[in-house]
Scaffold this motif. Structure first.
Motif, mmCIF file in Angstrom:
data_model
loop_
_atom_site.group_PDB
_atom_site.id
_atom_site.type_symbol
_atom_site.label_atom_id
_atom_site.label_comp_id
_atom_site.label_asym_id
_atom_site.label_seq_id
_atom_site.Cartn_x
_atom_site.Cartn_y
_atom_site.Cartn_z
ATOM 1 N N GLN A 102 44.973 34.783 37.287
ATOM 2 C CA GLN A 102 44.943 34.693 35.837
ATOM 3 C C GLN A 102 43.665 35.323 35.265
ATOM 4 O OE1 GLN A 102 45.408 30.745 34.323
ATOM 5 N NE2 GLN A 102 45.306 31.389 32.206
ATOM 6 N N ASP A 103 42.569 35.124 35.968
ATOM 7 C CA ASP A 103 41.287 35.667 35.529
ATOM 8 C C ASP A 103 41.049 37.073 36.077
ATOM 9 O OD1 ASP A 103 40.811 33.354 34.140
ATOM 10 O OD2 ASP A 103 39.547 32.480 35.709
ATOM 11 N N GLU A 104 42.091 37.659 36.668
ATOM 12 C CA GLU A 104 42.058 39.018 37.203
ATOM 13 C C GLU A 104 40.904 39.236 38.172
ATOM 14 O OE1 GLU A 104 42.244 41.806 33.998
ATOM 15 O OE2 GLU A 104 43.964 40.800 33.128
#
Length: 110
Positions: A102-104
């Motif tokens: 999600q936070d790459e």
């Protein structure tokens, strides 16, 4: 006694694989310990490849064990004890992976 099998410490689901191992080397910043490596399966030009997403330390080196005395039997014992004492390890790592994705990849994995 069963022969040491690294596949005992591998868990695959969907397009991901997690692998827990004992790192007795460490590096300049990280001390030795128990680590978790997570990879993602991808297809490139029709060939299956595994992309390493992260490799992070999940526990310190076990107390009372000298780094130089590690062998397959001792590694299996350490990993099994860790897994037995952390029954939610797989689910916890899946949650960490979800946050990581999600936070790459911006999460600190160490």
């Amino acid at each position: 006694m069963a022969k040491f099998d690294p596949l005992d410490w591998t868990h695959q689901w969907d397009d991901f694989e997690m692998y827990m191992y004992l790192d007795n080397v460490g590096d300049g910043e990280e001390k030795p310990g128990i680590r978790m490596q997570v990879s993602r399966r991808c297809l490139e030009d029709g060939a299956e490849q595994w992309e390493l997403l992260y490799d992070r330390k999940i526990a310190d080196w076990p107390a009372g064990i000298l780094i130089g005395e590690v062998n397959n039997s001792l590694e299996e014992q350490v990993l099994r004890e860790y897994l037995d004492s952390h029954p939610s390890l797989v689910e916890d790592e899946k949650r960490f992976l979800a946050a990581f994705l999600q936070d790459e990849g911006s999460l600190d994995v160490n």
